[in-house]
Design a protein around this motif. Structure first.
Motif, mmCIF file in Angstrom:
data_model
loop_
_atom_site.group_PDB
_atom_site.id
_atom_site.type_symbol
_atom_site.label_atom_id
_atom_site.label_comp_id
_atom_site.label_asym_id
_atom_site.label_seq_id
_atom_site.Cartn_x
_atom_site.Cartn_y
_atom_site.Cartn_z
ATOM 1 N N THR A 198 0.836 -1.200 0.000
ATOM 2 C CA THR A 198 0.000 0.000 0.000
ATOM 3 C C THR A 198 0.870 1.250 0.000
ATOM 4 O O THR A 198 0.569 2.226 -0.683
ATOM 5 C CB THR A 198 -0.939 0.006 1.229
ATOM 6 O OG1 THR A 198 -1.715 -1.194 1.214
ATOM 7 C CG2 THR A 198 -1.868 1.205 1.214
ATOM 8 N N ASP A 199 1.968 1.214 0.730
ATOM 9 C CA ASP A 199 2.901 2.337 0.742
ATOM 10 C C ASP A 199 3.442 2.600 -0.660
ATOM 11 O O ASP A 199 3.554 3.747 -1.084
ATOM 12 C CB ASP A 199 4.037 2.055 1.725
ATOM 13 C CG ASP A 199 4.905 3.277 1.978
ATOM 14 O OD1 ASP A 199 4.352 4.298 2.438
ATOM 15 O OD2 ASP A 199 6.118 3.211 1.722
ATOM 16 N N ALA A 200 3.745 1.546 -1.397
ATOM 17 C CA ALA A 200 4.247 1.701 -2.775
ATOM 18 C C ALA A 200 3.192 2.337 -3.671
ATOM 19 O O ALA A 200 3.507 3.229 -4.472
ATOM 20 C CB ALA A 200 4.673 0.343 -3.327
ATOM 21 N N ILE A 201 1.931 1.896 -3.548
ATOM 22 C CA ILE A 201 0.842 2.486 -4.339
ATOM 23 C C ILE A 201 0.705 3.963 -4.000
ATOM 24 O O ILE A 201 0.596 4.812 -4.885
ATOM 25 C CB ILE A 201 -0.490 1.754 -4.075
ATOM 26 C CG1 ILE A 201 -0.442 0.347 -4.641
ATOM 27 C CG2 ILE A 201 -1.669 2.538 -4.656
ATOM 28 C CD1 ILE A 201 -1.609 -0.530 -4.210
ATOM 29 N N LEU A 202 0.728 4.266 -2.715
ATOM 30 C CA LEU A 202 0.585 5.641 -2.256
ATOM 31 C C LEU A 202 1.678 6.534 -2.829
ATOM 32 O O LEU A 202 1.403 7.589 -3.411
ATOM 33 C CB LEU A 202 0.623 5.681 -0.730
ATOM 34 C CG LEU A 202 0.601 7.055 -0.079
ATOM 35 C CD1 LEU A 202 -0.730 7.741 -0.330
ATOM 36 C CD2 LEU A 202 0.870 6.933 1.399
ATOM 37 N N HIS A 203 2.923 6.112 -2.717
ATOM 38 C CA HIS A 203 4.016 6.960 -3.181
ATOM 39 C C HIS A 203 4.134 7.018 -4.697
ATOM 40 O O HIS A 203 4.556 8.051 -5.241
ATOM 41 C CB HIS A 203 5.318 6.560 -2.500
ATOM 42 C CG HIS A 203 5.288 6.924 -1.044
ATOM 43 N ND1 HIS A 203 5.362 8.225 -0.624
ATOM 44 C CD2 HIS A 203 5.130 6.182 0.063
ATOM 45 C CE1 HIS A 203 5.270 8.267 0.688
ATOM 46 N NE2 HIS A 203 5.128 7.033 1.132
ATOM 47 N N ASN A 204 3.740 5.973 -5.404
ATOM 48 C CA ASN A 204 3.686 6.048 -6.867
ATOM 49 C C ASN A 204 2.636 7.063 -7.303
ATOM 50 O O ASN A 204 2.844 7.818 -8.254
ATOM 51 C CB ASN A 204 3.403 4.677 -7.470
ATOM 52 C CG ASN A 204 4.617 3.781 -7.449
ATOM 53 O OD1 ASN A 204 5.757 4.250 -7.426
ATOM 54 N ND2 ASN A 204 4.385 2.479 -7.435
ATOM 55 N N THR A 205 1.513 7.077 -6.605
ATOM 56 C CA THR A 205 0.465 8.054 -6.913
ATOM 57 C C THR A 205 0.945 9.463 -6.625
ATOM 58 O O THR A 205 0.719 10.382 -7.419
ATOM 59 C CB THR A 205 -0.805 7.747 -6.098
ATOM 60 O OG1 THR A 205 -1.235 6.416 -6.393
ATOM 61 C CG2 THR A 205 -1.923 8.733 -6.423
#
Length: 92
Positions: free
Chosen positions: A48-55
């Motif tokens: 989820t952290d990866a999705i958040l920071h990619n966004t």
């Protein structure tokens, strides 16, 4: 409080952020936590952290908006806050 600490945005604009990060369903189920003073991303899993920071990288292209070292590796400038004072550091 976590998403709009200064109360500057209407609710419909605030809800765009978790929707873009694929977190709207989770955030909706935790509505009572939205007004807490806890760190908003302190307890999320790495996927989820990866999705958040990619966004964040996509939506804020040209801006530095991160606070953890792994999230600023592709930034060209970083603002450092220490003891209530800030400075800017250029990354090479």
């Amino acid at each position: 409080m976590n998403m709009d600490p200064l109360g500057m945005y209407p609710d419909h604009e605030i809800w765009e952020a978790p929707e873009q990060c694929q977190l709207k369903a989770i955030v909706s189920s935790l509505l009572k936590l939205l007004d807490s003073s806890d760190e908003a991303t302190a307890s999320i899993d790495s996927a989820t952290d990866a999705i958040l920071h990619n966004t964040i990288r996509k939506e804020f292209l040209g801006c530095t908006v991160a606070h953890r070292v792994p999230t600023i590796t592709d930034s060209d400038m970083v603002m450092v806050l220490s003891d209530g004072m800030f400075s800017f550091t250029t990354c090479v």
